[in-house]
Design an enzyme around this catalytic site. Structure first.
Site, PDB file in Angstrom:
ATOM      1  N   GLN A   1     -10.401  -5.516  -3.106  1.00  0.00           N
ATOM      2  CA  GLN A   1      -9.986  -4.300  -3.866  1.00  0.00           C
ATOM      3  C   GLN A   1     -10.890  -4.039  -5.197  1.00  0.00           C
ATOM      4  OE1 GLN A   1      -5.454  -5.706  -2.965  1.00  0.00           O
ATOM      5  NE2 GLN A   1      -5.539  -4.215  -4.670  1.00  0.00           N
TER       6      GLN A   1
ATOM      7  N   ARG B   1       1.493  -4.867  -5.555  1.00  0.00           N
ATOM      8  CA  ARG B   1       1.978  -3.246  -5.850  1.00  0.00           C
ATOM      9  C   ARG B   1       2.526  -3.191  -7.237  1.00  0.00           C
ATOM     10  NH1 ARG B   1       3.280   0.667  -1.085  1.00  0.00           N
ATOM     11  NH2 ARG B   1       2.896   2.517  -2.232  1.00  0.00           N
ATOM     12  N   CYS B   2       1.916  -3.811  -8.184  1.00  0.00           N
ATOM     13  CA  CYS B   2       2.625  -3.985  -9.495  1.00  0.00           C
ATOM     14  C   CYS B   2       1.702  -4.026 -10.683  1.00  0.00           C
ATOM     15  CB  CYS B   2       3.222  -5.341  -9.455  1.00  0.00           C
ATOM     16  SG  CYS B   2       3.822  -6.032 -11.030  1.00  0.00           S
TER      17      CYS B   2
ATOM     18  N   GLU C   1       2.731   2.469  -7.721  1.00  0.00           N
ATOM     19  CA  GLU C   1       3.625   1.042  -7.631  1.00  0.00           C
ATOM     20  C   GLU C   1       4.901   1.441  -8.038  1.00  0.00           C
ATOM     21  OE1 GLU C   1      -0.448  -1.325  -9.208  1.00  0.00           O
ATOM     22  OE2 GLU C   1       1.026  -0.740 -10.440  1.00  0.00           O
TER      23      GLU C   1
END
Lengths: 832, 295, 200
Positions: A245, A392-393, A766
């Protein structure tokens, strides 16, 4: 400064009309696929036709395969490793252990928090499935055959399974490799004003307290991690294709680990099959494949199995939190206090900006205007895989939002107030922005009540409140619960002065090259894993240059060609790289004006750009105009003397502030009193992410995050037994929801642009996973709140729900739900 | 994960398969493979030889004959799911089939394979037990019929001899005034049962229960019969009281273990709930009017 | 090491392979035939990323050995554009995924498309519940499934429409396949159906 706005580019509302849809007057209607248009995704064709290029699709001539021998024990000393039988296996080329890596100075690697993790265990295993040896073979079956034959002699040690156990005086010390470490204590952290907060709590009319565990989760993207390392001895260059990522920072880290100069390393992140924070850290498999390729001078592929992925790579959450609120008797929240016990696993490998050891957890005052707040945290090492990744934060904002949104419900029930009403009473008001929180955040903009009101209306809130009451009165077999969450997110890290990864400031970048025939290649420093960057960034550039989105190609994921950036996580792509794209486009536009002036034989100061038509024209003479296509041609074929040829720009954007998306979610559940099963009756999500680039993509992101929220709240949990064995370590035991467990979602939005972002956007990916778990838990708790239930731990398995129902006399026997009638025909039941 | 190497044998007749079973050293039988293949991939099973039954056409049937429903060893879950015969007459089978795993797995997995696997979390063994079913096995000495009651020994262990294979499962065809049902609780699609209950009742002309069979899933070391509950039902007229008592007795007779999916006490309770629910459905299918009292 | 000679017909093309019995069908398809559209997402048969259609049925190709598929007909995502329903372009299911935003990272997509094909082959007009059941063996971590369901519904409608068009030799015009902004008569598009979307 990159955040300066050129004329007419101040953040403004691109997308806002009474129906919440795109407004033709403000932007839409130019039809070139700019801001606010539901452009179909440019990346889709290769994925729907099977032409994607994911890590395991990459094949190199002469390629070898790597399989990893992992420890069956959570805590054990390695006494001996015997490779000989493995080396006898057909097809096995090499077996690597820590000793072999030491020769090349590759035995350890830094974690994102500058801890030192063994690439292959040097001495002591610290978690089950830790990497012990690597087998390199001609094909993947032979590599596995070899791994089976590596004989490791372990001295099994007592494991430390929970953070609570870890901090006991007599707990075995896991990190005896750290000089001076005599216990399992990892770090302490605090925020806010303890004295002021405590004082309010002493005096408050009402205080409430609740303990809640945000359980250990795993991002579990459907594609696991993997790499194909390819060292070219002719060029002395190492290319690593990897599921990353953040390819640029990974290149820097690879250079630091290996000693290979950074310009001799190329990281390529191909199509990535989901990331969700799992693919931010560096994992031993990547390093081993690179080391093996370097030593053997052949390409080496490593592909993780699912069970390896869940058991050994970055987990998320595992925060055991106590929340407390102090309030007046009429429901005004005065202070928030929290204490956290965090499990960091065997290494401190949390993925977050290095100056934030508890991530952005200090946003735990949420959407509410409180007088004081104080938070403290202790983190411990345990015999479990390292992690604490931002699933996802935005770095622990998920835990913070869970804490505050749960506590508001606890307080509402304590005061017998409607949970919507108590929120309304405490919201930070629109005129208070920019708003500084007691823990030092500077919220950019918000209108929390508007989002809540919209959600209440969409959810038909009053109707469900009535239905809830009716069910209670009728002693019905299924109870109704309604849960609300009105969250505030913090996303878009940097700015660089406060946010860095391994010392590198968290800016991001965009490079735009407009070609002579009027189309453009756009390269960004962030890396899509499904977010649709190839479309979204093209739309930003299309909007800002007046080009057609079809004429723009976005590239990313190759450190040899793309500008340096910090990668995609923490919802930072739109806030940071999206800003860079807009600013770079405006730089191109500025140059285009100069070329337009030359072509139109006017002064540059007289050239205006019309957003609607996308054309440049002479002020007061709209007929004297030129398109970006013609300007591109001129840039290469007839450039003005005052300018260099070409039409390009690059921008490295260091955001002045973070952005603060928000929203209100309302969940209606039906709870089965006989079994404890929970069904979703209604699921409404109203999000405000500022200006919306592609509503279709935003809605897709919301759906996906809400489904993950349901997974988190209802079923996902990386579980361990008393010996530290992972019992929730594959897809049979780490449960992901299927299409049958996920309801249809109703989405809505409000638009409150970010005042400091070049296009007024805030980031959205998110929000749904950050905001939905507390709404879901609040809903299930709400179904039993009339009997005094204040909390249920996640995941809310049927047994937990049923035990809770039963504890207050709400469980029910099926025999109360049916009658058998014999009636007239009873003596002779009808034949089937 | 990748399997260890093995030899692959594809007999085309049962006779051929049985001789391979005798000739080979500890072979493993592969039918649907939906449980076996992961076990091979994780190397939890490492056979030298695999006898693949999928080319034995004579084992691929689902039919009623001679007073029995006969399920050939290659009948797949989907065959039950899509069978009009099953939908019309065998409520418990019709209930259980779509609750097994997921569509792809139901396309391949076999009922006999599930029974042979003897995982106590499997559904079909409970159904077989509730129906007084039988397992038909073939070995070098010919055919042997084993009552389902005598088939299951331990998790993954049955009374099948090493050189025997299942050729057929069978249950008696439904009598007049017979009803059956299967209820299962699972945390999500594709997950195994936390608990399950298969029931079959037959009423006499007065509407009294003359036969009751109850098989339980995932609450003991094998699928088990809830004999106390069965006995309590026989001679009673179906009623909420009788069903409640049966549910309680079934729960008492179950011995689930606590795990990450649920506590033992909860699973016991669910045996009660699922058994009562299944009994209510079975009573309805036996021709009674069951009035549901819901919200 | 024993090997077997097998024949697989994949997307209409027949291949002769020599494989170890332990080779999974998914590995034969991906490694031996270089058809990398079908993916591997787990080791327990739960995720369905490897779903292919074998002899008309959706199966998980990671739960089947290649030798078991000897002589069978296999369809993978790579064959969808050559399907008669694709009419020279994308198959309606593929088009559905593109139009209804049925994918994000794309990793589960080929398996979903094949599961969707199996659903529609058996039942051209499935209900939403039937679609959800039909894809319940396929995990997606990105989309929340809602748009995948709509994608398959899109294909069902499109196939119906094509059938009607073929039958009536004419029929109604197809909707604009290009992008639209979401507002009727705004971008010149015909407007995108927001079923279940904002404010509906």
């Amino acid at each position: 400064m990159s955040s300066d706005f050129t004329d007419g580019d101040e953040p403004r509302e691109f997308v806002h009309d009474d129906d919440g849809g795109p407004d033709p007057e403000t932007h839409c209607g130019h039809g070139r696929g700019g801001m606010g248009e539901e452009v179909r995704r440019k990346e889709d064709k290769r994925f729907i036709t099977g032409r994607g290029n994911y890590i395991d699709d990459i094949k190199k001539p002469n390629m070898l395969f790597c399989d990893i021998v992992r420890s069956p024990h959570a805590h054990a000393r390695i006494k001996n490793i015997d490779k000989s039988r493995a080396l006898d296996v057909d097809g096995v080329v090499a077996v690597l252990t820590a000793e072999d890596l030491l020769e090349h100075d590759l035995a350890t690697m830094p974690t994102l928090m500058s801890d030192t993790q063994d690439v292959l265990v040097r001495d002591k295993v610290k978690f089950q499935s830790q990497e012990v040896a690597a087998v390199i073979a001609e094909d993947r079956y032979a590599a596995r055959d070899g791994a089976d034959k590596v004989v490791v002699d372990y001295e099994v040690l007592d494991p430390v399974v929970t953070a609570e156990e870890a901090l006991k005086d007599d707990a075995p010390v896991i990190r005896d490799d750290i000089e001076g470490q005599t216990d399992n204590h990892c770090l302490d952290w605090e925020t806010g004003d303890k004295e002021a907060t405590d004082a309010i709590f002493e005096e408050a009319d009402v205080t409430v307290s609740e303990q809640m565990l945000y359980q250990r989760l795993h991002p579990a993207p459907i594609e696991t991690c993997g790499s194909v390392a390819d060292f070219d001895p002719g060029k002395d260059k190492l290319t690593v294709h990897m599921t990353s990522q953040a390819p640029h920072i990974h290149r820097t880290l690879f250079s630091q680990v290996s000693g290979i100069p950074e310009h001799k390393i190329r990281i390529v992140s191909p199509d990535v099959g989901g990331g969700f924070g799992n693919k931010v850290p560096i994992y031993p498999g990547y390093v081993v494949s690179a080391a093996a390729s370097y030593v053997l001078e052949r390409p080496v592929k490593w592909i993780e199995e699912r069970s390896e992925n869940i058991q050994s790579t970055g987990f998320a959450r595992d925060y055991d939190m106590t929340g407390e609120l102090a309030a007046t008797e009429d429901g005004r929240i005065q202070a928030v206090r929290t204490d956290v016990l965090a499990d960091h696993g065997a290494y401190n490998a949390v993925a977050q900006p290095s100056k934030f050891p508890a991530g952005f957890f200090k946003i735990f005052t949420g959407s509410y205007d409180v007088d004081a707040a104080y938070g403290s945290l202790t983190a411990a090492y345990t015999n479990s895989a390292p992690g604490g990744v931002a699933y996802r934060c935005s770095f622990r904002v998920t835990e913070a939002v869970y804490l505050i949104e749960r506590m508001v419900k606890v307080l509402a029930d304590e005061l017998d107030m409607d949970p919507a009403e108590i929120r309304r009473k405490n919201f930070i008001q629109p005129d208070q922005f920019p708003y500084e929180t007691p823990t030092g955040w500077n919220y950019d903009s918000g209108d929390y009540e508007a989002a809540l009101d919209k959600a209440l209306e969409m959810a038909d809130y009053e109707h469900y409140r009535e239905e809830q009451q009716r069910r209670i009165e009728n002693d019905a077999d299924k109870l109704i619960g309604i849960g609300i969450s009105s969250f505030t997110e913090v996303v878009g890290a940097g700015p660089g002065k406060t946010c860095d990864i391994a010392g590198v400031e968290m800016f991001d970048s965009c490079d735009i090259r407009v070609h002579p025939t009027g189309n453009a290649t756009v390269r960004v420093g962030v890396q899509t894993q499904g977010q649709g960057h190839e479309t979204t960034f093209a739309q930003i550039v299309a909007e800002e240059l007046g080009m057609d989105v079809d004429n723009i190609t976005v590239e990313h994921g190759d450190t040899d060609t793309d500008p340096y950036g910090l990668g995609t996580y923490g919802s930072r792509s739109t806030p940071v790289a999206g800003a860079a794209a807009a600013v770079a486009a405006r730089k191109v536009r500025d140059k285009a004006k100069s070329i337009a002036a030359n072509e139109l034989e006017a002064a540059e100061a007289d050239i205006e750009w019309d957003r609607q038509s996308g054309e440049f024209h002479v002020a007061g003479a709209p007929d004297r105009s030129i398109t970006i296509t013609d300007i591109a041609a001129s840039a290469y074929m007839n450039h003005p003397a005052s300018e260099e040829p070409g039409l390009e720009a690059v921008d490295y954007y260091d955001p002045p502030e973070m952005t603060y998306p928000f929203g209100s979610y309302i969940v209606v559940v039906e709870v089965d009193r006989e079994t404890g099963e929970v069904d979703f009756e209604k699921f409404v999500a109203v999000d405000d992410c500022g200006n919306r680039i592609n509503p279709m993509i935003i809605e897709g992101q919301i759906h996906g995050g809400l489904a993950q929220g349901i997974g988190s709240a209802m079923m996902e949990h990386v579980t361990f037994d008393d010996n530290g064995n992972v019992t929730g370590g594959d897809f049979m035991n780490y449960l992901l929801p299927t299409a049958k467990e996920i309801p249809n979602f109703e989405t809505g939005h409000t638009v409150t642009p970010s005042p400091h972002h070049p296009i007024g956007a805030k980031g959205v990916g998110e929000s749904p996973l950050v905001g939905s778990p507390p709404a879901i838990v609040n809903a299930v708790v709400d179904a039993m709140a009339h009997e005094g239930i204040s909390h249920i731990e996640m995941p809310m398995t049927p047994d937990r729900v049923w035990e809770t129902l039963d504890s207050v006399g709400l469980s029910r026997d099926p025999s109360d739900s049916f009658e058998i009638e014999f009636g007239d025909t009873g003596a002779e039941p009808a034949d089937d | 994960m990748k399997s260890a190497p093995f030899e692959h044998h594809e007999p085309e007749t049962v006779a051929e398969a049985v001789s391979l079973l005798e000739a080979l050293d500890e072979p493993t039988i592969l039918a649907g493979g939906q449980s076996l293949v992961p076990m091979l991939r994780f190397r939890l099973a490492n056979p030298d030889a695999v006898i693949d039954l999928n080319r034995i056409d004579e084992l691929d049937y689902l039919e009623e004959a001679d007073g029995m429903l006969r399920i050939g060893a290659l009948a797949r879950h989907v065959d039950i799911e899509e069978s009009a015969l099953i939908a019309d007459r065998y409520g418990s089978f019709a209930d259980a089939a779509p609750l097994v795993a997921d569509p792809q797995i139901r396309n391949r997995g076999t009922i006999a394979g599930s029974v042979a696997q003897a995982d106590p979390k499997g559904d079909w063994a409970s159904v077989l037990l509730a129906h007084d079913g039988e397992v038909v096995a073939r070995g070098p000495d010919g055919e042997r019929v084993i009552p389902a009651d005598e088939f299951f020994l331990l998790p993954y262990d049955t009374t099948l001899d090493e050189n025997e294979m299942i050729t057929e499962l069978r249950v008696p065809t439904p009598l007049d005034r017979e009803g059956s049902a299967y209820h299962k609780l699972k945390r999500k699609t594709g997950d195994y049962a936390m608990a399950g209950s298969a029931v079959r009742i037959v009423l006499d002309e007065e509407g009294t229960i003359e036969t009751a069979g109850i098989g339980l899933t995932a609450v003991d070391i094998t699928n088990v019969r809830a004999t106390d509950a069965e006995e309590s039902l026989v001679g009673e007229r179906p009623s909420k009281e009788a069903f409640k008592q049966a549910g309680e007795l079934a729960a008492e007779q179950s011995h689930p273990e606590s795990d990450e999916h649920g506590d033992a006490s909860y699973k016991e309770r669910m045996v009660n709930v699922l058994t009562q629910r299944a009994l209510a459905d079975a009573a309805e299918r036996a021709g009674l009017v069951v009035k549901r009292v819901t919200a | 090491m024993s090997t077997k000679d097998i024949t697989l017909t994949v997307n209409g093309e027949t291949h002769s392979l020599t494989v170890e019995p332990r080779m999974l069908l998914i590995h034969a398809i991906r490694e031996e035939l270089d058809l990398t559209g079908s993916h591997i997402g787990c080791d327990t048969g739960n995720c369905g990323a490897c779903t292919v259609v074998k002899d008309g049925e959706a199966i998980k190709s990671c739960l089947t050995f290649a030798v078991q598929a000897d002589g069978s007909e296999i369809e993978t995502v790579e064959g969808m554009e050559d399907h008669p329903d694709a009419d020279g372009g994308l198959h309606p299911i593929q088009e559905g995924f593109e139009q209804e935003h049925g994918l994000q990272c794309g990793y589960c997509t080929p398996g979903m498309i094949m599961a969707g094909k199996a659903i529609l082959d058996e039942n051209p007009n499935p209900t939403e519940e039937e679609i959800r059941e039909g894809i319940s063996g396929n995990l997606c971590r990105c989309t929340g499934y809602q748009n995948i369901v709509k994608s398959i519904q899109y294909a069902s409608d499109k196939l119906d429409e094509n059938g009607e068009v073929a039958a009536a030799d004419g029929g109604r015009a197809e909707t604009d396949g290009g992008f639209t902004c979401g507002v009727e008569n705004c971008c010149g598009g015909t407007g995108f159906d927001h079923t279940g979307g904002d404010n509906e």
